[in-house]
Motif scaffolding. Sequence first.
Motif, mmCIF file in Angstrom:
data_model
loop_
_atom_site.group_PDB
_atom_site.id
_atom_site.type_symbol
_atom_site.label_atom_id
_atom_site.label_comp_id
_atom_site.label_asym_id
_atom_site.label_seq_id
_atom_site.Cartn_x
_atom_site.Cartn_y
_atom_site.Cartn_z
ATOM 1 N N TRP A 220 0.852 -1.231 -0.089
ATOM 2 C CA TRP A 220 -0.026 -0.034 0.072
ATOM 3 C C TRP A 220 1.095 1.294 -0.002
ATOM 4 O O TRP A 220 0.786 2.188 -0.703
ATOM 5 N N PRO B 134 -2.221 8.316 -6.073
ATOM 6 C CA PRO B 134 -2.854 8.640 -4.961
ATOM 7 C C PRO B 134 -3.910 7.357 -4.293
ATOM 8 O O PRO B 134 -4.947 7.192 -5.029
ATOM 9 N N GLU C 107 -5.298 6.071 -1.731
ATOM 10 C CA GLU C 107 -6.774 5.974 -1.259
ATOM 11 C C GLU C 107 -7.871 6.378 -1.968
ATOM 12 O O GLU C 107 -9.029 5.830 -1.745
ATOM 13 N N GLU C 108 -7.644 7.100 -2.800
ATOM 14 C CA GLU C 108 -8.827 7.721 -4.004
ATOM 15 C C GLU C 108 -8.694 6.656 -5.148
ATOM 16 O O GLU C 108 -9.938 6.787 -5.767
ATOM 17 N N THR C 109 -7.759 5.849 -5.480
ATOM 18 C CA THR C 109 -7.743 5.322 -6.814
ATOM 19 C C THR C 109 -7.925 3.570 -6.597
ATOM 20 O O THR C 109 -8.073 3.029 -7.440
ATOM 21 N N THR D 156 -9.290 0.174 -4.632
ATOM 22 C CA THR D 156 -10.033 -0.667 -3.582
ATOM 23 C C THR D 156 -9.224 -1.732 -3.297
ATOM 24 O O THR D 156 -9.340 -2.473 -4.171
ATOM 25 N N HIS E 209 -9.738 0.632 4.598
ATOM 26 C CA HIS E 209 -9.391 1.354 3.431
ATOM 27 C C HIS E 209 -10.485 1.376 2.522
ATOM 28 O O HIS E 209 -10.076 1.339 1.197
ATOM 29 N N GLY E 210 -11.626 1.307 2.629
ATOM 30 C CA GLY E 210 -12.762 1.411 1.857
ATOM 31 C C GLY E 210 -12.932 0.215 1.030
ATOM 32 O O GLY E 210 -13.526 0.124 0.173
ATOM 33 N N ARG F 182 -16.552 2.144 -7.422
ATOM 34 C CA ARG F 182 -15.864 3.374 -6.406
ATOM 35 C C ARG F 182 -14.690 3.897 -6.752
ATOM 36 O O ARG F 182 -14.654 5.012 -6.648
ATOM 37 N N ARG F 183 -13.708 2.869 -7.318
ATOM 38 C CA ARG F 183 -12.380 3.530 -7.508
ATOM 39 C C ARG F 183 -12.027 2.708 -8.738
ATOM 40 O O ARG F 183 -12.158 1.655 -9.163
ATOM 41 N N GLU F 184 -11.015 3.380 -9.396
ATOM 42 C CA GLU F 184 -10.573 2.857 -10.977
ATOM 43 C C GLU F 184 -9.764 1.569 -10.796
ATOM 44 O O GLU F 184 -9.625 1.025 -11.776
#
Length: 367
Positions: free
Chosen positions: A121, A129, A131-133, A135, A153-154, A173-175
């Motif tokens: 991680w 980035p 946490e934004e990209t 899952t 971590h979502g 949710r994320r790419e």
Amino acid sequence: MKSVETVPRPVADFQALTPEELFARTAAAKQALGDRVLILGHNYQRDEVIEHADFRGDSLLLAKLAAARAERPYIVFCGVHFMAETADILSRSKQTVILPDLAAGCSMADMAAIEQVDECWDALARIIPVEETVTPVVYVNSAAVLKAFCGEHGGITCTSSNARAVMDWAWARREKILFFPDEHLGRNTANKMGLPRDAMIVWDPFLPNGGNSTEAVRKARLILWKGHCSVHQMFQPAHVDYFRKKYPGVKVIVHPECHEEVVNRADLVGSTEFIIRTVSSASAGTAWAVGTELNLVNRLKREQADKRVFFLSSTVCQCATMFRIDAPHLCWAMENLADGHVVNHIVVPDDEKAWAKIALDRMMAVS
Ligand code: 13P
Ligand code: SF4
């Protein structure tokens, strides 16, 4: 509860008993405990164990049962360690989960340690980035601490029954997805979903950056942890070709932990429960070559005597850890319980449990 012993009896006391004695004593302990105990058995368990189970099933079904049977104070889990941990996370706090042999682990689950996942991680975070990209998606065949990592971590957990729905959820949710610890379940599911090969990379935890260039990490949509099941990796494409040639018309059905070359040659792919359900509901006289653990296939062979059921390999592939749970260990756990002693209590620490439950609950909502 009758309390005749002050300390639990050792398992060695049970190892010299005959199969008949073990059966009778386990059944008697179960009867004495009545509805205070629920025995869950995974589909890979030996016959001598599964015959005492209230329910048998795949990982998802057993997790759902553990969550649903709040009225039973004791759950004796005949499966492997991660399954008993999952039952502890999903059951109520006053329920007690028992694993008859603590050595019943899972070699795949051991292929991802929390320190390695944390390092991965952090390495990803130096490139993207994270946490934004990304899952994180963890197969339930993993330690509770990794499920907790995903919760925090979502991310989410998955089983072999719902990996596709879970990956849909994750990509919505994320790419990107970081999928661990089984690269094969991740790759086979993504293949079925049409993800191009160049969008997948493999993360080797023993190499810097998982063995990938920063450019490859930026482009990837699926990061597959380098981990596998030692049982399912034994099945080879040549085994499929052999059965097709020898038994024209044979249907090949395999577990998604198999290598993609085996999965791509098979007619059907699914969880242990899917395999059992499919072969059981097939027409009499049909022939099936089954690529999963040997105990399951041998039982299917016996229970579906009007069909021809073959084990899809020439070498024996038993899950050695599932096999640790045997009649003496089950009898030992049950008699001690009937005598008021809990042995091999599986307890997930509270801080891990809270986050792991979030990841498992997300999965339950998806499936
Ligand atoms: P299932 O969830 O399909 O039962 O699989 C569990 C497992 O460990 C397969 O190796
Ligand atoms: Fe783990 Fe493989 Fe055994 Fe399943 S069959 S419990 S993945 S070692």
